[in-house]
Design a protein around this motif. Structure first.
Motif, short mmCIF file in Angstrom:
data_model
loop_
_atom_site.label_atom_id
_atom_site.label_comp_id
_atom_site.label_asym_id
_atom_site.label_seq_id
_atom_site.Cartn_x
_atom_site.Cartn_y
_atom_site.Cartn_z
N ASP A 1 9.61 13.57 33.50
CA ASP A 1 10.34 13.06 34.56
C ASP A 1 10.22 11.82 34.96
OD1 ASP A 1 11.19 15.72 34.67
OD2 ASP A 1 10.31 16.62 36.58
N LEU A 2 8.91 11.34 34.59
CA LEU A 2 8.44 10.10 35.14
C LEU A 2 9.17 9.16 34.03
CD1 LEU A 2 4.66 10.23 36.01
CD2 LEU A 2 6.49 9.56 37.34
N PHE A 3 9.46 9.38 32.88
CA PHE A 3 10.03 8.42 32.05
C PHE A 3 11.68 8.45 32.38
CE2 PHE A 3 6.37 8.93 29.25
CZ PHE A 3 6.71 8.49 28.18
N ARG A 4 12.11 9.57 32.98
CA ARG A 4 13.43 9.55 33.71
C ARG A 4 13.45 8.63 34.72
NH1 ARG A 4 13.27 15.11 32.47
NH2 ARG A 4 14.46 15.76 30.74
N LYS A 5 12.52 8.69 35.54
CA LYS A 5 12.45 7.94 36.95
C LYS A 5 12.34 6.39 36.48
CE LYS A 5 10.20 7.80 41.28
NZ LYS A 5 8.97 8.39 42.21
N ALA A 6 11.56 6.06 35.42
CA ALA A 6 11.55 4.57 34.94
C ALA A 6 12.45 4.14 34.35
CB ALA A 6 10.00 4.52 34.42
N GLY A 7 13.71 4.96 33.81
CA GLY A 7 14.69 4.58 33.04
C GLY A 7 14.48 4.40 31.72
N LEU A 8 13.33 5.25 31.08
CA LEU A 8 13.15 5.60 29.79
C LEU A 8 13.64 6.85 29.33
CD1 LEU A 8 9.55 4.49 29.61
CD2 LEU A 8 11.49 3.09 29.06
N ASP A 9 14.12 7.00 28.04
CA ASP A 9 14.59 8.25 27.45
C ASP A 9 13.44 9.17 27.54
OD1 ASP A 9 15.49 10.07 25.66
OD2 ASP A 9 16.20 8.83 24.10
N THR B 1 6.21 0.06 31.12
CA THR B 1 7.34 0.09 32.01
C THR B 1 7.49 1.26 33.20
OG1 THR B 1 8.74 -0.25 29.87
CG2 THR B 1 9.80 0.98 31.69
N ILE B 2 6.67 2.47 32.90
CA ILE B 2 6.48 3.31 33.94
C ILE B 2 5.74 2.74 35.14
CG2 ILE B 2 5.33 5.69 34.44
CD1 ILE B 2 6.24 6.54 31.49
N GLN B 3 4.63 2.22 34.77
CA GLN B 3 3.85 1.60 35.81
C GLN B 3 4.62 0.71 36.67
OE1 GLN B 3 -0.45 1.84 34.84
NE2 GLN B 3 -0.32 -0.52 35.41
N HIS B 4 5.41 -0.24 36.16
CA HIS B 4 6.16 -1.23 36.69
C HIS B 4 7.14 -0.58 37.66
CE1 HIS B 4 9.20 -4.63 36.98
NE2 HIS B 4 8.34 -5.52 37.25
N ASN B 5 7.85 0.28 36.93
CA ASN B 5 8.92 0.78 37.73
C ASN B 5 8.86 1.93 38.81
OD1 ASN B 5 10.45 -0.99 36.29
ND2 ASN B 5 11.51 0.36 34.84
N THR B 6 7.51 2.50 38.26
CA THR B 6 7.25 3.72 39.56
C THR B 6 6.07 3.65 40.08
OG1 THR B 6 6.08 5.25 38.03
CG2 THR B 6 8.39 5.18 37.68
N ALA C 1 -1.79 23.16 30.15
CA ALA C 1 -0.92 22.19 30.46
C ALA C 1 0.53 22.65 30.51
CB ALA C 1 -0.91 20.93 29.26
N VAL C 2 1.06 23.58 29.77
CA VAL C 2 2.29 24.27 30.12
C VAL C 2 2.01 24.97 31.12
CG1 VAL C 2 3.97 25.91 28.87
CG2 VAL C 2 2.94 24.43 27.40
N GLN C 3 1.26 25.72 31.34
CA GLN C 3 1.23 26.53 32.76
C GLN C 3 1.05 25.90 33.81
OE1 GLN C 3 -2.25 29.03 31.67
NE2 GLN C 3 -1.20 30.40 30.39
N GLN C 4 0.25 24.89 33.90
CA GLN C 4 0.21 23.78 35.12
C GLN C 4 1.36 23.08 35.45
OE1 GLN C 4 -4.68 23.74 35.31
NE2 GLN C 4 -3.49 22.58 36.80
N THR C 5 2.14 22.81 34.52
CA THR C 5 3.08 21.94 34.76
C THR C 5 4.49 22.54 35.02
OG1 THR C 5 3.62 21.56 32.54
CG2 THR C 5 2.15 19.89 33.42
N ALA C 6 4.36 23.96 34.88
CA ALA C 6 5.71 24.66 35.07
C ALA C 6 6.31 24.49 36.33
CB ALA C 6 5.38 26.03 34.53
N GLY C 7 7.24 24.16 36.42
CA GLY C 7 7.90 23.92 37.96
C GLY C 7 7.44 22.75 38.72
N GLN C 8 6.80 21.82 37.94
CA GLN C 8 6.18 20.61 38.80
C GLN C 8 6.91 19.50 37.90
OE1 GLN C 8 4.05 20.66 41.07
NE2 GLN C 8 4.31 23.05 41.10
N PHE C 9 6.89 19.34 36.71
CA PHE C 9 7.89 18.43 36.20
C PHE C 9 7.90 18.91 34.51
CE2 PHE C 9 3.40 17.19 35.81
CZ PHE C 9 3.04 16.88 34.31
N GLU C 10 8.84 18.40 33.78
CA GLU C 10 9.12 18.60 32.55
C GLU C 10 7.91 17.87 31.59
OE1 GLU C 10 12.47 18.63 28.77
OE2 GLU C 10 12.84 17.56 30.70
N LEU C 11 7.30 18.82 30.72
CA LEU C 11 6.33 18.51 30.06
C LEU C 11 6.68 17.81 28.33
CD1 LEU C 11 2.93 18.36 29.46
CD2 LEU C 11 3.16 20.28 28.56
#
Length: 380
Positions: free
Chosen positions: A148-156, A173-178, A268-278
């Motif tokens: 999700d952060l990749f998308r927000k930063a304009g990355l694939d 890029t992520i740090q600069h854009n988000t 990681a799979v369990q704790q990110t479920a519903g929070q963001f795409e891992l």
């Protein structure tokens, strides 16, 4: 009176039967540091083994991973029973040199089960022709990232993170854009595992195989450590923090990329479920190198039984753990890396991979995984 006496004798025989049965069993003591769900999975394996081997009883002793090496040494010094001990990979070298560990291939016929494992996974316990440790709970470092952060930063969000250059560019890029922190790389354990990863993946060597000389003061070793420092100081994409703080930040969406052990994949799979795409990827290649070399994390079983029935029983258990279906069941339930040759020849494991494709980078990285060699302080 005679009938009453016969009845008492019969009752006594009935009461003593379980005790007699237990007296005929060989008891083996296994030290480990598995807890919670992993302990449940290990306990299931213990019970399966006992059901198949009615003449053997397992007594398992839990000790925290931070103290198990010292606890095993204390038990050995006090002559308390220790048959098998799950020793952290970083301490296998010390334990094979400074404790009465028994080579698993001392009897060539009884050690045939070692052939089931990926050869390089046995190197952690290999001393010349002898093998003192059988891997059972290995992890390998992988890349976890927030799509999700990749998308927000304009990355694939499916951007290939093959190299450290890819990681650094995405983090910037992520740090600069988000405004979100870019990347963190685990330190782990006694703060030397991450160091060893960087040195080894850069083409250097951390410690010689005899454990008596540090080797990271080389061109490759220095380059690896320089890259780690550059993440924080030059590129300014890695916040200075602890592993637990980085993990919390990643799960909370405040860190885009976190590099840590594959043993954390389930969590990681369990704790990110519903929070963001891992997203999950293999450990990044060092600049200019075409092959990764990544030391394992986790533990291996070492043998301490005295010659006789206990050693025979302990070796029988280790052979049981090395069976394809048992080893793969343990890998699926524990989250550790599958350790046997060609684990996907097991239909159950292939189905698991089809249903849980996040595990594929772990399996793909198995050939790149090498032994952990660090200079342990008195085996602590």
């Amino acid at each position: 009176m005679k009938c009453r006496l016969l009845a008492l004798v019969a009752a006594g025989l009935m009461l003593s039967a379980p005790q007699a049965s237990r007296a005929q069993q060989t008891e083996i003591v296994i030290y480990h540091y598995q807890s919670e769900k992993r302990y449940d999975a290990l306990k299931t394996i213990f019970r399966r083994f006992e059901a198949e081997n009615r003449d053997i009883r397992i007594v398992d002793i839990f000790k925290p991973d931070t103290t198990i090496t010292a606890d095993v040494q204390a038990a050995l010094a006090a002559r308390r029973p220790v048959d098998i001990a799950g020793i952290a990979g970083r301490n296998v070298l010390f334990m094979s040199q400074n404790t009465p560990a028994v080579a698993l291939n001392q009897d060539a016929a009884q050690g045939l089960f070692l052939d089931n494992y990926q050869p390089q996974f046995l190197d952690v316990g290999r001393r010349g022709d002898k093998i003192f440790a059988m891997p059972y709970a290995f992890g390998t470092p992988i890349v976890y990232y927030n799509k999700d952060l990749f998308r927000k930063a304009g990355l694939d969000p499916d951007l290939k993170l093959r190299t450290w250059d890819d990681i650094i560019a995405a983090a910037k890029t992520i740090q600069h854009n988000t405004g979100v922190a870019g990347v963190a790389h685990l330190a782990a354990g006694n703060k030397d595992y991450g160091t060893m990863l960087m040195v080894t993946n850069a083409g250097g060597q951390y410690l010689n195989a005899d454990g008596d000389r540090l080797l990271f003061d080389s061109t490759e070793g220095i380059a690896g450590l320089q890259l780690w420092q550059d993440l924080a100081v030059r590129h300014k994409v890695m916040p200075v923090a602890s592993d637990s703080q980085w993990m919390a930040a990643f799960f909370g969406g405040r860190l885009a990329i976190y590099i840590t052990s594959s043993a954390a994949l389930r969590q990681a799979v369990q704790q990110t479920a519903g929070q963001f795409e891992l997203g999950v990827a293999s450990y990044p290649l060092f600049p200019g190198r075409t092959k990764r070399r990544v030391p394992n994390s986790g533990a291996a079983f070492m043998l301490y039984s005295p010659a006789g029935p206990r050693r025979t029983a302990a070796l029988k258990f280790l052979e049981f753990m090395s069976r394809l279906e048992v080893a793969n069941d343990w890998a699926r339930e524990s989250g550790y890396m599958p350790l046997l040759k060609d684990p996907l020849r097991d239909p159950a494991m292939q189905r698991y991979v089809d249903e849980f494709p996040a595990i594929m980078p772990v399996i793909a990285q198995m050939p790149d995984t090498v032994s952990t060699y660090v200079w342990a302080d008195k085996g602590a």
